[in-house]
Design a protein around this motif. Sequence first.
Motif, PDB file in Angstrom:
ATOM      1  N   ALA A 179     -46.976 -61.306  14.404  1.00 19.97           N
ATOM      2  CA  ALA A 179     -47.316 -60.090  15.150  1.00 19.97           C
ATOM      3  C   ALA A 179     -46.196 -59.613  16.056  1.00 19.97           C
ATOM      4  O   ALA A 179     -46.354 -58.618  16.763  1.00 19.97           O
ATOM      5  CB  ALA A 179     -48.581 -60.324  15.970  1.00 19.97           C
ATOM      6  N   CYS A 180     -45.051 -60.316  16.050  1.00 15.83           N
ATOM      7  CA  CYS A 180     -43.931 -59.926  16.907  1.00 15.83           C
ATOM      8  C   CYS A 180     -43.275 -58.650  16.378  1.00 15.83           C
ATOM      9  O   CYS A 180     -42.957 -58.540  15.191  1.00 15.83           O
ATOM     10  CB  CYS A 180     -42.905 -61.056  16.970  1.00 15.83           C
ATOM     11  SG  CYS A 180     -41.550 -60.736  18.122  1.00 15.83           S
ATOM     12  N   LEU A 181     -43.065 -57.676  17.271  1.00 16.29           N
ATOM     13  CA  LEU A 181     -42.504 -56.377  16.915  1.00 16.29           C
ATOM     14  C   LEU A 181     -41.266 -56.094  17.766  1.00 16.29           C
ATOM     15  O   LEU A 181     -41.132 -56.632  18.862  1.00 16.29           O
ATOM     16  CB  LEU A 181     -43.548 -55.280  17.173  1.00 16.29           C
ATOM     17  CG  LEU A 181     -44.868 -55.408  16.410  1.00 16.29           C
ATOM     18  CD1 LEU A 181     -45.918 -54.482  17.005  1.00 16.29           C
ATOM     19  CD2 LEU A 181     -44.651 -55.096  14.937  1.00 16.29           C
ATOM     20  N   PRO A 182     -40.352 -55.235  17.290  1.00 18.73           N
ATOM     21  CA  PRO A 182     -39.206 -54.867  18.119  1.00 18.73           C
ATOM     22  C   PRO A 182     -39.638 -54.238  19.447  1.00 18.73           C
ATOM     23  O   PRO A 182     -39.031 -54.472  20.483  1.00 18.73           O
ATOM     24  CB  PRO A 182     -38.447 -53.865  17.250  1.00 18.73           C
ATOM     25  CG  PRO A 182     -38.837 -54.206  15.848  1.00 18.73           C
ATOM     26  CD  PRO A 182     -40.268 -54.645  15.931  1.00 18.73           C
ATOM     27  N   THR A 183     -40.682 -53.425  19.416  1.00 16.95           N
ATOM     28  CA  THR A 183     -41.261 -52.842  20.611  1.00 16.95           C
ATOM     29  C   THR A 183     -42.665 -52.375  20.271  1.00 16.95           C
ATOM     30  O   THR A 183     -42.963 -52.108  19.104  1.00 16.95           O
ATOM     31  CB  THR A 183     -40.442 -51.650  21.152  1.00 16.95           C
ATOM     32  OG1 THR A 183     -41.044 -51.158  22.357  1.00 16.95           O
ATOM     33  CG2 THR A 183     -40.356 -50.524  20.145  1.00 16.95           C
ATOM     34  N   ILE A 184     -43.543 -52.268  21.279  1.00 14.13           N
ATOM     35  CA  ILE A 184     -44.836 -51.631  21.058  1.00 14.13           C
ATOM     36  C   ILE A 184     -44.818 -50.220  21.640  1.00 14.13           C
ATOM     37  O   ILE A 184     -45.849 -49.572  21.712  1.00 14.13           O
ATOM     38  CB  ILE A 184     -45.989 -52.444  21.671  1.00 14.13           C
ATOM     39  CG1 ILE A 184     -45.935 -52.418  23.203  1.00 14.13           C
ATOM     40  CG2 ILE A 184     -46.018 -53.867  21.143  1.00 14.13           C
ATOM     41  CD1 ILE A 184     -47.287 -52.574  23.855  1.00 14.13           C
ATOM     42  N   TYR A 185     -43.631 -49.734  22.055  1.00 14.56           N
ATOM     43  CA  TYR A 185     -43.498 -48.459  22.730  1.00 14.56           C
ATOM     44  C   TYR A 185     -44.383 -48.431  23.981  1.00 14.56           C
ATOM     45  O   TYR A 185     -45.341 -47.665  24.068  1.00 14.56           O
ATOM     46  CB  TYR A 185     -43.852 -47.303  21.787  1.00 14.56           C
ATOM     47  CG  TYR A 185     -42.977 -47.247  20.562  1.00 14.56           C
ATOM     48  CD1 TYR A 185     -41.681 -46.756  20.649  1.00 14.56           C
ATOM     49  CD2 TYR A 185     -43.438 -47.700  19.338  1.00 14.56           C
ATOM     50  CE1 TYR A 185     -40.857 -46.709  19.529  1.00 14.56           C
ATOM     51  CE2 TYR A 185     -42.630 -47.660  18.218  1.00 14.56           C
ATOM     52  CZ  TYR A 185     -41.345 -47.172  18.309  1.00 14.56           C
ATOM     53  OH  TYR A 185     -40.535 -47.132  17.209  1.00 14.56           O
ATOM     54  N   PRO A 186     -44.105 -49.288  24.965  1.00 15.82           N
ATOM     55  CA  PRO A 186     -44.962 -49.372  26.150  1.00 15.82           C
ATOM     56  C   PRO A 186     -45.047 -48.049  26.887  1.00 15.82           C
ATOM     57  O   PRO A 186     -44.060 -47.320  27.011  1.00 15.82           O
ATOM     58  CB  PRO A 186     -44.297 -50.456  26.998  1.00 15.82           C
ATOM     59  CG  PRO A 186     -42.888 -50.526  26.517  1.00 15.82           C
ATOM     60  CD  PRO A 186     -42.938 -50.190  25.058  1.00 15.82           C
ATOM     61  N   GLN A 187     -46.261 -47.774  27.376  1.00 11.21           N
ATOM     62  CA  GLN A 187     -46.533 -46.572  28.158  1.00 11.21           C
ATOM     63  C   GLN A 187     -46.730 -46.961  29.619  1.00 11.21           C
ATOM     64  O   GLN A 187     -46.765 -48.138  29.971  1.00 11.21           O
ATOM     65  CB  GLN A 187     -47.771 -45.880  27.603  1.00 11.21           C
ATOM     66  CG  GLN A 187     -47.670 -45.534  26.113  1.00 11.21           C
ATOM     67  CD  GLN A 187     -46.562 -44.538  25.802  1.00 11.21           C
ATOM     68  OE1 GLN A 187     -46.666 -43.367  26.152  1.00 11.21           O
ATOM     69  NE2 GLN A 187     -45.501 -44.999  25.154  1.00 11.21           N
ATOM     70  N   ALA A 188     -46.892 -45.958  30.478  1.00 15.84           N
ATOM     71  CA  ALA A 188     -46.953 -46.209  31.922  1.00 15.84           C
ATOM     72  C   ALA A 188     -48.106 -47.127  32.299  1.00 15.84           C
ATOM     73  O   ALA A 188     -48.014 -47.886  33.266  1.00 15.84           O
ATOM     74  CB  ALA A 188     -47.062 -44.887  32.671  1.00 15.84           C
ATOM     75  N   HIS A 189     -49.212 -47.085  31.543  1.00 19.10           N
ATOM     76  CA  HIS A 189     -50.385 -47.887  31.892  1.00 19.10           C
ATOM     77  C   HIS A 189     -50.312 -49.313  31.358  1.00 19.10           C
ATOM     78  O   HIS A 189     -51.137 -50.149  31.716  1.00 19.10           O
ATOM     79  CB  HIS A 189     -51.656 -47.218  31.351  1.00 19.10           C
ATOM     80  CG  HIS A 189     -51.673 -47.115  29.859  1.00 19.10           C
ATOM     81  ND1 HIS A 189     -51.114 -46.048  29.181  1.00 19.10           N
ATOM     82  CD2 HIS A 189     -52.167 -47.952  28.901  1.00 19.10           C
ATOM     83  CE1 HIS A 189     -51.274 -46.230  27.887  1.00 19.10           C
ATOM     84  NE2 HIS A 189     -51.902 -47.369  27.683  1.00 19.10           N
TER      85      HIS A 189
END
Length: 209
Positions: A179-189
Amino acid sequence: MHEVDPEYSGLGASVMRREDVNRWRKAERARQIASRLALTPEQRRAYGERIAGHLKDLIGDLEGLVVSAYWPIRGEPDLRPFMETLASAGVQTALPVAIELGRPLVFRLWKKGDRLEKGLWKIPVPADGAEVVPDVVTAPVVGFDRQMYRLGYGGGFFDRTLAALAKRPRVFGVGYSSACLPTIYPQAHDIPMDFIVTERETVGIQAGE
């Protein structure tokens, strides 16, 4: 797109529109859930045992702690045997309870043999356990990145809960290494975990990784 480093491809989180992030997350959730459901019961059992071993080492001294796990669904690592081991050692164990959409979770004491009832989405929750504030929270991940951000199911329950607690517990995201990803595109929340624990490794900024 999940196989390409987003920074290399020019699709860094800073330039992704919110609607694009939501679309990507929906597709990635479906892919990750299908991947873990494809594991055999024997594989999931073995991976769960390894994850439990890593967790025990990370948590350290258990005396006086309240440890929250979760009721596994959709192929998640099963930590119920780990909870049983903790309870037999005198540790208070708890499960999260979703009261309603848009509200933080609460945590109720539970150990094997205690009565359960169906909560939201028919997930079993403690029927009678007292509400507690856990010292340690394990949160299942659908996906994760090495900045400790967690891709969940999209309801925002864990992020909302962590933001609302007066005292932050130690938070361990739990999932499979696939399940490891380069990014999950984190948002402010989005709130990062302290560690991510898989059957292969422990990922954590605090560990210098």
